[in-house]
Write an enzyme that holds these catalytic residues in place. Sequence first.
Site, PDB file in Angstrom:
ATOM      1  N   ASP A 200     -41.800  55.708  18.514  1.00 41.87           N
ATOM      2  CA  ASP A 200     -43.061  55.072  18.122  1.00 41.87           C
ATOM      3  C   ASP A 200     -44.281  55.882  18.580  1.00 41.87           C
ATOM      4  O   ASP A 200     -44.308  56.401  19.706  1.00 41.87           O
ATOM      5  CB  ASP A 200     -43.080  53.698  18.811  1.00 41.87           C
ATOM      6  CG  ASP A 200     -44.287  52.860  18.490  1.00 41.87           C
ATOM      7  OD1 ASP A 200     -44.380  52.387  17.355  1.00 41.87           O
ATOM      8  OD2 ASP A 200     -45.133  52.668  19.385  1.00 41.87           O
ATOM      9  N   GLU A 263     -42.278  58.560  14.364  1.00 41.16           N
ATOM     10  CA  GLU A 263     -43.374  58.026  13.555  1.00 41.16           C
ATOM     11  C   GLU A 263     -44.431  59.119  13.432  1.00 41.16           C
ATOM     12  O   GLU A 263     -44.862  59.694  14.429  1.00 41.16           O
ATOM     13  CB  GLU A 263     -43.987  56.798  14.229  1.00 41.16           C
ATOM     14  CG  GLU A 263     -45.031  56.137  13.365  1.00 41.16           C
ATOM     15  CD  GLU A 263     -45.732  54.965  14.050  1.00 41.16           C
ATOM     16  OE1 GLU A 263     -45.794  54.929  15.287  1.00 41.16           O
ATOM     17  OE2 GLU A 263     -46.239  54.105  13.325  1.00 41.16           O
TER      18      GLU A 263
HETATM   19  C1  GLC Z   1     -46.447  51.873  15.842  1.00 48.39           C
HETATM   20  C2  GLC Z   1     -45.688  50.696  15.272  1.00 48.39           C
HETATM   21  C3  GLC Z   1     -46.631  49.539  15.132  1.00 48.39           C
HETATM   22  C4  GLC Z   1     -47.146  49.179  16.503  1.00 48.39           C
HETATM   23  C5  GLC Z   1     -47.804  50.389  17.164  1.00 48.39           C
HETATM   24  C6  GLC Z   1     -48.044  50.148  18.616  1.00 48.39           C
HETATM   25  O1  GLC Z   1     -47.438  52.313  14.990  1.00 48.39           O
HETATM   26  O2  GLC Z   1     -45.083  51.045  14.067  1.00 48.39           O
HETATM   27  O3  GLC Z   1     -46.035  48.425  14.527  1.00 48.39           O
HETATM   28  O4  GLC Z   1     -48.077  48.139  16.414  1.00 48.39           O
HETATM   29  O5  GLC Z   1     -46.990  51.523  17.093  1.00 48.39           O
HETATM   30  O6  GLC Z   1     -46.836  50.178  19.320  1.00 48.39           O
END
Ligand code: GLC
Length: 457
Positions: A200, A263
Amino acid sequence: MTKRWRDIGSLYQIYPRSFQDTTGDGVGDLNGITARLNYLSCLGIEAIWISPFFTSPMTDFGYDVANYRDVDPTFGAVDDFRRLIAEAHARNIKVMIDLVPCHTSDQHPWFVESRSSLDNPKRDYYVWKDPKPDDSPPNNWRSQSGGRAWTLDEKTGQYYLHSFLYTQPDLNWDNPAVRREITDVVRFWFDMGVDGMRVDAIWGISKDPEFGDDSPNPHPPHDLEQYGAFIHDHCKYGPHFAEYLREIASVCDEFEDRQLVFEFYPDEQLGNIYEQYRQVIHAHPRGSAFFMEHRHMSWHAQNTRDAILEYMHRSVGNAIPFFCLGNHDQPRVVSRLDYERARALNFLNLLTPGISVVYYGDEIGMENGVLDATQLRDNFSPANSTVDSRDLERTPMQWSDSQFADFSTAEQWLPVHANRVSVNVTKQTNETRSMLTMHQTLLKLRQAMPILVHGSL
Ligand code: GLC
C-alpha cells in the site's frame, strides 16, 4: 501449488467487507471468502488479493492497522484465515494480502507508546516535529485525505505526520527498527503460507530528509487545503525509496515463489520522473507496479495502445505485468465509461500478457453504488460527497436478485445496488453473452493457452 506466479494469468481483488457475510452482521468476512472459492475457481481465477482484514478501529476500513499479526473480529480469526489459505491452495488459487507499511492506526500500541512522552523508546517509530516559531505545522504538506498532514499532540507539544487521516500516523522508515518490524510482518504472513503482498501507498516510504515545503501547483484546486494544491516533490519518493523498497522485496528471497505488487499511480505533476520510480519497483525480480493507467485515460485507442506497450516495455525480462481496470479507491469501470465500452475494456484487459486483475463485481459489470448522505461511511475527502465517495465502488457483491443479494441475511454496511435485480451472478451464469460468461471464457482461455500470459502483444 502447481503454477508459479510467472505462469498464472489472473488476480481477483476482494474487498472483504463487501464480498460475503456469513455471520449476518451485514459485513463480509473471511469465512465468506472461503465459501465462495468454488465460484472463483469456476470463473478461472488463479490468485486472490484480499484487502486488509487485520485488527483495526476501521477509520479507514482496515488501512489503519492496530495489529499487523491478527485478524479483526469483524472478519473472523487467524484460524479462519489459515483455513482460507488451505482451501484456496487446494483449488490452486494463490493468496495475496495487503501490506500497509507506511502508517499504522493511532490505536496501534507503537503509536500509543510513541505519543506518551518525548523520550519514549518508540518516539522515533513515527515522524514527530516541533512547530514553527509561530506554532504552525512544520511544513505545508497536505494529507491525501484532505487538510494538513500534521496534527499537534497537545501533551508533548510536537506535531506528528500523517499522509492520510489523522488516525493514520506515518511510520518513520528512516528508523532501522521500524524497517525490521515491517519486514518481520511480511515474514510472519509468508510463514503462514501467504503467496504475496499488495504493498500500500509505497510512495510515502521515503520523504525529503529536510522536510522542505512542497511546491505550489500552478493549477491549484479551489480549496487550497486539498492535496492537489501542491506538487508532491518533497512529501514522497525521497532519496531512500529504492533502498527501503528493496528491503521489503528481499524478504521474498527467503521464501519460495513469493510476489509483491505495489500500489502505483502515474503522477502527471511529477512528470516523467514517476517512470523512474516504476523502474525501481520493477528492478526487483519479485516486484511489480500495477498498471493503473486505464483510470486516467480518455477513451482513445492510440493512447491506450501506447500506455500498454510502454508498461510492457518497462516489464520486459523482469517484472510480471499486473493490468488493472479499477480497485476499491476508483470509480467502477462501467460507471466511468458505459456498459459497452467497459465490456470492450474488460475484453482487452483479459487478453493482455501477464496477470489480468479483476476487481470483485467487475466480472458482472457492477456499477457504482447509489447512496444518500446518511449512508456514506468513508472518512476520506471529499467528505459527504455522494458523487465522489469511495463507498460507491465498495457496495456489496451482487450474487442474486434477492433483497440482500445473497451477500448477507441482514441490512448491509453499505446498501446493495438496486440494479441487483438485473446485474447479479445467478442471472448472468445462465446467459451466453453476459459479462460474467465473457470473463469465464477468457479467464479459462488464459489458463489453457500460456501464450496469452507469456506472449508478446
Ligand atoms: C491506499 C489504499 C487506500 C487507503 C490508503 C491509505 O491508497 O488503497 O484505500 O485509504 O492507501 O492507507
